[in-house]
Design a protein around this motif. Structure first.
Motif, PDB file in Angstrom:
ATOM      1  N   TRP A  16      26.172  24.441 -37.393  1.00 37.90           N
ATOM      2  CA  TRP A  16      26.680  25.740 -37.428  1.00 37.90           C
ATOM      3  C   TRP A  16      28.037  25.635 -38.629  1.00 37.90           C
ATOM      4  O   TRP A  16      28.455  24.533 -38.821  1.00 37.90           O
ATOM      5  CB  TRP A  16      27.213  26.053 -36.199  1.00 37.90           C
ATOM      6  CG  TRP A  16      26.432  26.677 -35.320  1.00 37.90           C
ATOM      7  CD1 TRP A  16      25.872  25.957 -34.139  1.00 37.90           C
ATOM      8  CD2 TRP A  16      25.612  27.933 -35.299  1.00 37.90           C
ATOM      9  NE1 TRP A  16      25.020  26.816 -33.319  1.00 37.90           N
ATOM     10  CE2 TRP A  16      24.889  27.813 -34.270  1.00 37.90           C
ATOM     11  CE3 TRP A  16      25.720  29.068 -35.929  1.00 37.90           C
ATOM     12  CZ2 TRP A  16      24.070  29.001 -33.810  1.00 37.90           C
ATOM     13  CZ3 TRP A  16      24.933  30.042 -35.617  1.00 37.90           C
ATOM     14  CH2 TRP A  16      24.185  30.154 -34.618  1.00 37.90           C
ATOM     15  N   TYR A  25      23.877  29.193 -39.454  1.00 37.18           N
ATOM     16  CA  TYR A  25      23.132  28.060 -39.332  1.00 37.18           C
ATOM     17  C   TYR A  25      22.016  27.353 -40.029  1.00 37.18           C
ATOM     18  O   TYR A  25      21.804  28.245 -40.781  1.00 37.18           O
ATOM     19  CB  TYR A  25      22.491  27.898 -37.655  1.00 37.18           C
ATOM     20  CG  TYR A  25      21.419  29.005 -37.597  1.00 37.18           C
ATOM     21  CD1 TYR A  25      20.231  28.423 -37.850  1.00 37.18           C
ATOM     22  CD2 TYR A  25      21.468  30.208 -37.475  1.00 37.18           C
ATOM     23  CE1 TYR A  25      18.889  29.295 -37.595  1.00 37.18           C
ATOM     24  CE2 TYR A  25      20.344  31.208 -37.748  1.00 37.18           C
ATOM     25  CZ  TYR A  25      19.151  30.510 -37.717  1.00 37.18           C
ATOM     26  OH  TYR A  25      17.933  31.287 -37.877  1.00 37.18           O
ATOM     27  N   MET A  60      18.890  30.633 -32.563  1.00 36.08           N
ATOM     28  CA  MET A  60      20.234  30.513 -33.024  1.00 36.08           C
ATOM     29  C   MET A  60      20.511  31.749 -33.767  1.00 36.08           C
ATOM     30  O   MET A  60      21.554  32.168 -33.973  1.00 36.08           O
ATOM     31  CB  MET A  60      19.684  29.480 -34.134  1.00 36.08           C
ATOM     32  CG  MET A  60      19.678  28.162 -33.593  1.00 36.08           C
ATOM     33  SD  MET A  60      20.889  27.389 -32.292  1.00 36.08           S
ATOM     34  CE  MET A  60      19.982  27.748 -30.673  1.00 36.08           C
ATOM     35  N   TYR A  63      22.482  33.987 -31.619  1.00 41.73           N
ATOM     36  CA  TYR A  63      23.847  33.744 -31.678  1.00 41.73           C
ATOM     37  C   TYR A  63      24.553  34.343 -33.013  1.00 41.73           C
ATOM     38  O   TYR A  63      25.692  34.646 -32.844  1.00 41.73           O
ATOM     39  CB  TYR A  63      23.998  32.360 -31.558  1.00 41.73           C
ATOM     40  CG  TYR A  63      23.566  31.702 -30.169  1.00 41.73           C
ATOM     41  CD1 TYR A  63      24.188  32.421 -28.965  1.00 41.73           C
ATOM     42  CD2 TYR A  63      22.685  30.824 -30.059  1.00 41.73           C
ATOM     43  CE1 TYR A  63      24.093  31.660 -27.682  1.00 41.73           C
ATOM     44  CE2 TYR A  63      22.367  30.326 -28.967  1.00 41.73           C
ATOM     45  CZ  TYR A  63      22.944  30.668 -27.856  1.00 41.73           C
ATOM     46  OH  TYR A  63      22.638  30.109 -26.247  1.00 41.73           O
ATOM     47  N   GLN A  64      23.655  34.202 -34.108  1.00 40.72           N
ATOM     48  CA  GLN A  64      24.435  34.395 -35.391  1.00 40.72           C
ATOM     49  C   GLN A  64      24.686  35.863 -35.566  1.00 40.72           C
ATOM     50  O   GLN A  64      26.057  36.402 -35.703  1.00 40.72           O
ATOM     51  CB  GLN A  64      23.344  34.156 -36.756  1.00 40.72           C
ATOM     52  CG  GLN A  64      23.974  34.310 -37.692  1.00 40.72           C
ATOM     53  CD  GLN A  64      23.022  33.993 -38.975  1.00 40.72           C
ATOM     54  OE1 GLN A  64      21.925  33.742 -38.630  1.00 40.72           O
ATOM     55  NE2 GLN A  64      23.658  33.886 -40.264  1.00 40.72           N
ATOM     56  N   ILE A  92      23.695  20.831 -34.268  1.00 39.74           N
ATOM     57  CA  ILE A  92      22.919  21.335 -33.054  1.00 39.74           C
ATOM     58  C   ILE A  92      22.183  20.396 -32.673  1.00 39.74           C
ATOM     59  O   ILE A  92      21.435  19.463 -33.726  1.00 39.74           O
ATOM     60  CB  ILE A  92      22.200  22.577 -33.599  1.00 39.74           C
ATOM     61  CG1 ILE A  92      22.989  23.865 -34.223  1.00 39.74           C
ATOM     62  CG2 ILE A  92      21.268  22.981 -32.558  1.00 39.74           C
ATOM     63  CD1 ILE A  92      22.431  24.649 -34.973  1.00 39.74           C
TER      64      ILE A  92
END
Length: 131
Positions: A16, A25, A60, A63-64, A92
């Motif tokens: 990240w 990421y 991912m 989350y971004q 990660i």
């Protein structure tokens, strides 16, 4: 704490970072793997552990860019952004399910099977479960 996940077979797959002040990421491996147990790690500290049944890159992305009702994604996004803005580095790690485990002919999802145990033992600071 960190050695516990690498001893269990987790491998580094990405990182990240902040790009122009925005969370981003990159994944070098396992982008399309699913049924993955993953961890966000800084130095020797496991910050967060989660699992996904969708492709790792898609998880991912959530989350971004979390949706307005995705409370966990919003919380982890905020934790990542704050940590990275203070100069931290987050890698990660992933433990993909290769479909090798069965129980009486049923596929055993490795990520689902050990997620709670990993969180309970390691007590990552960004996880709410097990605290």
């Amino acid at each position: 704490m960190f050695s516990r996940i690498t001893d269990a077979g987790f491998v580094e797959v990405g990182r990240w970072e902040l790009r122009d002040g925005r969370l981003a990421y990159s994944l070098d491996k396992e982008k399309t793997s699913y049924n993955v147990l993953y961890a966000f790690v800084s130095g020797d500290e496991v910050l967060y552990v989660g699992k996904t049944t969708i492709a790792l890159r898609d998880r991912m992305y959530q989350y971004q860019r979390p949706g307005p009702s995705q409370r966990t994604n919003i919380r982890v996004n905020s934790s990542l952004t704050e940590f990275l803005s203070q100069g931290g580095a987050v890698k990660i790690f992933a433990l993909p399910d290769r479909g090798e485990m069965e129980y009486h002919g049923f596929h055993l999802n490795l990520a689902a099977g050990i997620e709670d145990s990993v969180i309970n033992e390691l007590q990552p600071q960004w996880n709410k479960a097990g605290k």
